[in-house]
Design a protein around this motif. Sequence first.
Motif, mmCIF file in Angstrom:
data_model
loop_
_atom_site.group_PDB
_atom_site.id
_atom_site.type_symbol
_atom_site.label_atom_id
_atom_site.label_comp_id
_atom_site.label_asym_id
_atom_site.label_seq_id
_atom_site.Cartn_x
_atom_site.Cartn_y
_atom_site.Cartn_z
ATOM 1 N N ALA A 1 0.846 -1.192 0.000
ATOM 2 C CA ALA A 1 0.000 0.000 0.000
ATOM 3 C C ALA A 1 0.884 1.246 0.000
ATOM 4 O O ALA A 1 1.615 1.495 0.961
ATOM 5 C CB ALA A 1 -0.924 0.003 1.221
ATOM 6 N N ASP A 2 0.822 2.007 -1.095
ATOM 7 C CA ASP A 2 1.612 3.229 -1.216
ATOM 8 C C ASP A 2 0.988 4.073 -2.313
ATOM 9 O O ASP A 2 0.593 3.544 -3.358
ATOM 10 C CB ASP A 2 3.070 2.893 -1.567
ATOM 11 C CG ASP A 2 4.012 4.047 -1.268
ATOM 12 O OD1 ASP A 2 3.781 5.154 -1.815
ATOM 13 O OD2 ASP A 2 4.968 3.855 -0.496
ATOM 14 N N ASP A 3 0.883 5.384 -2.096
ATOM 15 C CA ASP A 3 0.267 6.236 -3.103
ATOM 16 C C ASP A 3 1.215 6.557 -4.255
ATOM 17 O O ASP A 3 0.793 7.074 -5.289
ATOM 18 C CB ASP A 3 -0.242 7.534 -2.468
ATOM 19 C CG ASP A 3 0.890 8.362 -1.866
ATOM 20 O OD1 ASP A 3 1.785 7.763 -1.240
ATOM 21 O OD2 ASP A 3 0.862 9.597 -2.001
ATOM 22 N N SER A 4 2.495 6.216 -4.108
ATOM 23 C CA SER A 4 3.477 6.468 -5.161
ATOM 24 C C SER A 4 3.548 5.271 -6.104
ATOM 25 O O SER A 4 3.880 4.150 -5.684
ATOM 26 C CB SER A 4 4.852 6.726 -4.553
ATOM 27 O OG SER A 4 5.851 6.698 -5.545
ATOM 28 N N THR A 5 3.261 5.506 -7.385
ATOM 29 C CA THR A 5 3.310 4.417 -8.366
ATOM 30 C C THR A 5 4.713 3.838 -8.482
ATOM 31 O O THR A 5 4.894 2.616 -8.572
ATOM 32 C CB THR A 5 2.850 4.927 -9.740
ATOM 33 O OG1 THR A 5 1.529 5.462 -9.630
ATOM 34 C CG2 THR A 5 2.852 3.804 -10.770
ATOM 35 N N SER A 6 5.713 4.691 -8.457
ATOM 36 C CA SER A 6 7.090 4.212 -8.617
ATOM 37 C C SER A 6 7.517 3.353 -7.430
ATOM 38 O O SER A 6 8.195 2.331 -7.603
ATOM 39 C CB SER A 6 8.040 5.401 -8.779
ATOM 40 O OG SER A 6 7.991 6.244 -7.634
ATOM 41 N N VAL A 7 7.119 3.752 -6.216
ATOM 42 C CA VAL A 7 7.470 2.958 -5.034
ATOM 43 C C VAL A 7 6.750 1.621 -5.066
ATOM 44 O O VAL A 7 7.335 0.575 -4.754
ATOM 45 C CB VAL A 7 7.133 3.730 -3.739
ATOM 46 C CG1 VAL A 7 7.314 2.823 -2.521
ATOM 47 C CG2 VAL A 7 8.017 4.960 -3.615
ATOM 48 N N ARG A 8 5.465 1.636 -5.417
ATOM 49 C CA ARG A 8 4.723 0.363 -5.503
ATOM 50 C C ARG A 8 5.368 -0.558 -6.523
ATOM 51 O O ARG A 8 5.502 -1.768 -6.288
ATOM 52 C CB ARG A 8 3.262 0.609 -5.877
ATOM 53 C CG ARG A 8 2.417 1.238 -4.802
ATOM 54 C CD ARG A 8 0.928 1.003 -5.058
ATOM 55 N NE ARG A 8 0.510 1.275 -6.416
ATOM 56 C CZ ARG A 8 0.163 2.469 -6.887
ATOM 57 N NH1 ARG A 8 0.225 3.521 -6.081
ATOM 58 N NH2 ARG A 8 -0.224 2.637 -8.144
ATOM 59 N N THR A 9 5.756 0.005 -7.653
ATOM 60 C CA THR A 9 6.381 -0.814 -8.698
ATOM 61 C C THR A 9 7.696 -1.403 -8.206
ATOM 62 O O THR A 9 7.992 -2.589 -8.437
ATOM 63 C CB THR A 9 6.621 0.023 -9.968
ATOM 64 O OG1 THR A 9 5.369 0.518 -10.448
ATOM 65 C CG2 THR A 9 7.285 -0.809 -11.051
ATOM 66 N N PHE A 10 8.489 -0.577 -7.525
ATOM 67 C CA PHE A 10 9.758 -1.060 -6.986
ATOM 68 C C PHE A 10 9.523 -2.217 -6.003
ATOM 69 O O PHE A 10 10.165 -3.270 -6.105
ATOM 70 C CB PHE A 10 10.495 0.084 -6.296
ATOM 71 C CG PHE A 10 11.636 -0.366 -5.426
ATOM 72 C CD1 PHE A 10 12.829 -0.808 -5.973
ATOM 73 C CD2 PHE A 10 11.502 -0.372 -4.035
ATOM 74 C CE1 PHE A 10 13.872 -1.241 -5.166
ATOM 75 C CE2 PHE A 10 12.538 -0.799 -3.223
ATOM 76 C CZ PHE A 10 13.732 -1.229 -3.788
ATOM 77 N N LEU A 11 8.625 -2.011 -5.038
ATOM 78 C CA LEU A 11 8.366 -3.056 -4.041
ATOM 79 C C LEU A 11 7.777 -4.306 -4.691
ATOM 80 O O LEU A 11 8.140 -5.435 -4.336
ATOM 81 C CB LEU A 11 7.419 -2.522 -2.964
ATOM 82 C CG LEU A 11 8.006 -1.480 -2.006
ATOM 83 C CD1 LEU A 11 6.911 -0.899 -1.122
ATOM 84 C CD2 LEU A 11 9.096 -2.094 -1.147
ATOM 85 N N PHE B 1 -0.064 -7.908 -4.403
ATOM 86 C CA PHE B 1 -1.198 -7.038 -4.697
ATOM 87 C C PHE B 1 -0.763 -5.601 -4.444
ATOM 88 O O PHE B 1 0.058 -5.330 -3.563
ATOM 89 C CB PHE B 1 -2.397 -7.366 -3.811
ATOM 90 C CG PHE B 1 -3.001 -8.712 -4.074
ATOM 91 C CD1 PHE B 1 -4.131 -8.837 -4.864
ATOM 92 C CD2 PHE B 1 -2.448 -9.863 -3.520
ATOM 93 C CE1 PHE B 1 -4.690 -10.081 -5.100
ATOM 94 C CE2 PHE B 1 -2.995 -11.105 -3.755
ATOM 95 C CZ PHE B 1 -4.127 -11.211 -4.548
ATOM 96 N N GLU B 2 -1.362 -4.664 -5.185
ATOM 97 C CA GLU B 2 -1.034 -3.246 -5.032
ATOM 98 C C GLU B 2 -2.261 -2.453 -4.600
ATOM 99 O O GLU B 2 -3.381 -2.739 -5.048
ATOM 100 C CB GLU B 2 -0.544 -2.660 -6.350
ATOM 101 C CG GLU B 2 0.730 -3.258 -6.897
ATOM 102 C CD GLU B 2 1.085 -2.605 -8.221
ATOM 103 O OE1 GLU B 2 1.414 -1.389 -8.221
ATOM 104 O OE2 GLU B 2 1.020 -3.288 -9.257
ATOM 105 N N ALA B 3 -2.050 -1.461 -3.743
ATOM 106 C CA ALA B 3 -3.113 -0.544 -3.337
ATOM 107 C C ALA B 3 -2.541 0.865 -3.284
ATOM 108 O O ALA B 3 -1.492 1.086 -2.680
ATOM 109 C CB ALA B 3 -3.683 -0.931 -1.975
ATOM 110 N N SER B 4 -3.230 1.813 -3.917
ATOM 111 C CA SER B 4 -2.757 3.199 -3.946
ATOM 112 C C SER B 4 -3.273 4.006 -2.764
ATOM 113 O O SER B 4 -2.922 5.178 -2.612
ATOM 114 C CB SER B 4 -3.187 3.872 -5.252
ATOM 115 O OG SER B 4 -4.601 3.845 -5.375
#
Length: 487
Positions: free
Chosen positions: A131-141, A153-156
């Motif tokens: 869960a992170d509002d940053s697309t780049s951070v979510r992609t990295f993780l 799974f991803e959540a913004s």
Amino acid sequence: MSSPRILIVEDSPSTLRELRRALETELGFTVLTAGSLAEARSVLDHHGPDFFLAVLDLVLPDASDGEIVAAVRAYDIPVVVFTSQFDEATRHSILAQDVIDYFIKNECAIGDLTAAVSRLWRNRNTRILVADDSTSVRTFLKDELRRYMFQVFEASSGATALRLLERNPDIAVVITDYLMPGMDGLELPRRIRNRWGRETVAVIGVSVQSEMPLTVSFIKNGANDFLTKPFHREELYCRTVMNVEMVERSRSLIELNDLKNRFLGMAAHDLRNPINGIRGFTRMLLDGILGPLNTDQRGILSTVHEASNDMLLLVNDLLDVTVIESGTLELDIVPGPLQELVRERISFAVLAAGAKNIQIIQNIDDIEGCAYDNRRMAQVFDNLLSNAIKFTPADSAVRVALHREGDKAVFSVSDEGPGIKAEERELLFESFRKLSARPTGGESSTGLGLTIVNRIVTAHGGSVWGDDAPASGATFHVSLPLTPSPA
């Protein structure tokens, strides 16, 4: 279904033999081996990318500078490095080639590597939520965690994370950033803990801030762990795996406890019929229906009959405990005159009290506004009354009271027995716990009665506790909530 394939490239015959044995016998994998880069290329040419994993030594007779890694990665096969040549420069070089992990050859290396391979295989069915509002951070993780074969799974936002958890309750770990709009990384763990316990999902907080108040706030708001940005990917994996395995152990214990409850429930249920048969036949014999008995015969049959009664008591208690612990206890809560139920149960307890010449002294007030399950609360009162009679010496008294205290009805039973030792107070309501005090008339005890009382009262929204009686002995109290009177 065929077992997963693993490629081992290792020039030491003894190491190769031991590692192959561990992966085949302990994990059931199919292992193909090579002792050089040339042999590895031959295996790869023949089998292609059809490997779950490759375990590679960096120094080979025909490739002493780690060339094997690039050769295997060209087939898009995940790689774990297993080497005795290691320093910080080597570490950077290994990780730059998209290797999953590395293990240094030492006395624990075979066991550590086998455990790591097993973990990677299980990761394929392990779900992680980022869960992170940053697309780049979510992609990295996401990319880092998928490298280790997790389902990600991803959540913004926090709200999206909660919806994904509702739809996917098997998610093991939530990794949440601190700074998110709407619901921040402290609110999200609180909301998660309102719905899911630590034993079912772990939460890891992430932030560029590492000050003590923030890390403590994360933990106090329901998180299990904390990562400070920036972090090494090995640290991300180690923290994630640590929390995944904690959740897996907790879930496994829950499943085993459910299995135990089902087994006890079935066993107790099946034991009822033969026990009732023994009770019925011994009762017929004692009543003389099948003919006269001499003194010895009557004594033996009386012992058998009493033993069968004790067995039935234990079986019934086991059934109650399994129902309660399995979460299938159903209550039919309706308003009723609690004082009438108390007086009724006292009337049934008089017979057992009379056998020891124990007087039951009553102080019962009329109580309005109480709602309860009649059968289950009768069970509570019966347990507490029978306990008081068991532990009270002959020619003594048991005192029973029912009165109102504010917005609660309080039922109390006081005996004149040995009381409760201070060091045993916290053990009163544990299952199968028999304390140092013993019944005064040789009565039996299963060690489950107070556990059942506690669970039933708690299910009513009430509480139960024990303390010293005013003179001597012990007093047990049951507090039940009252419905406010209409204005």
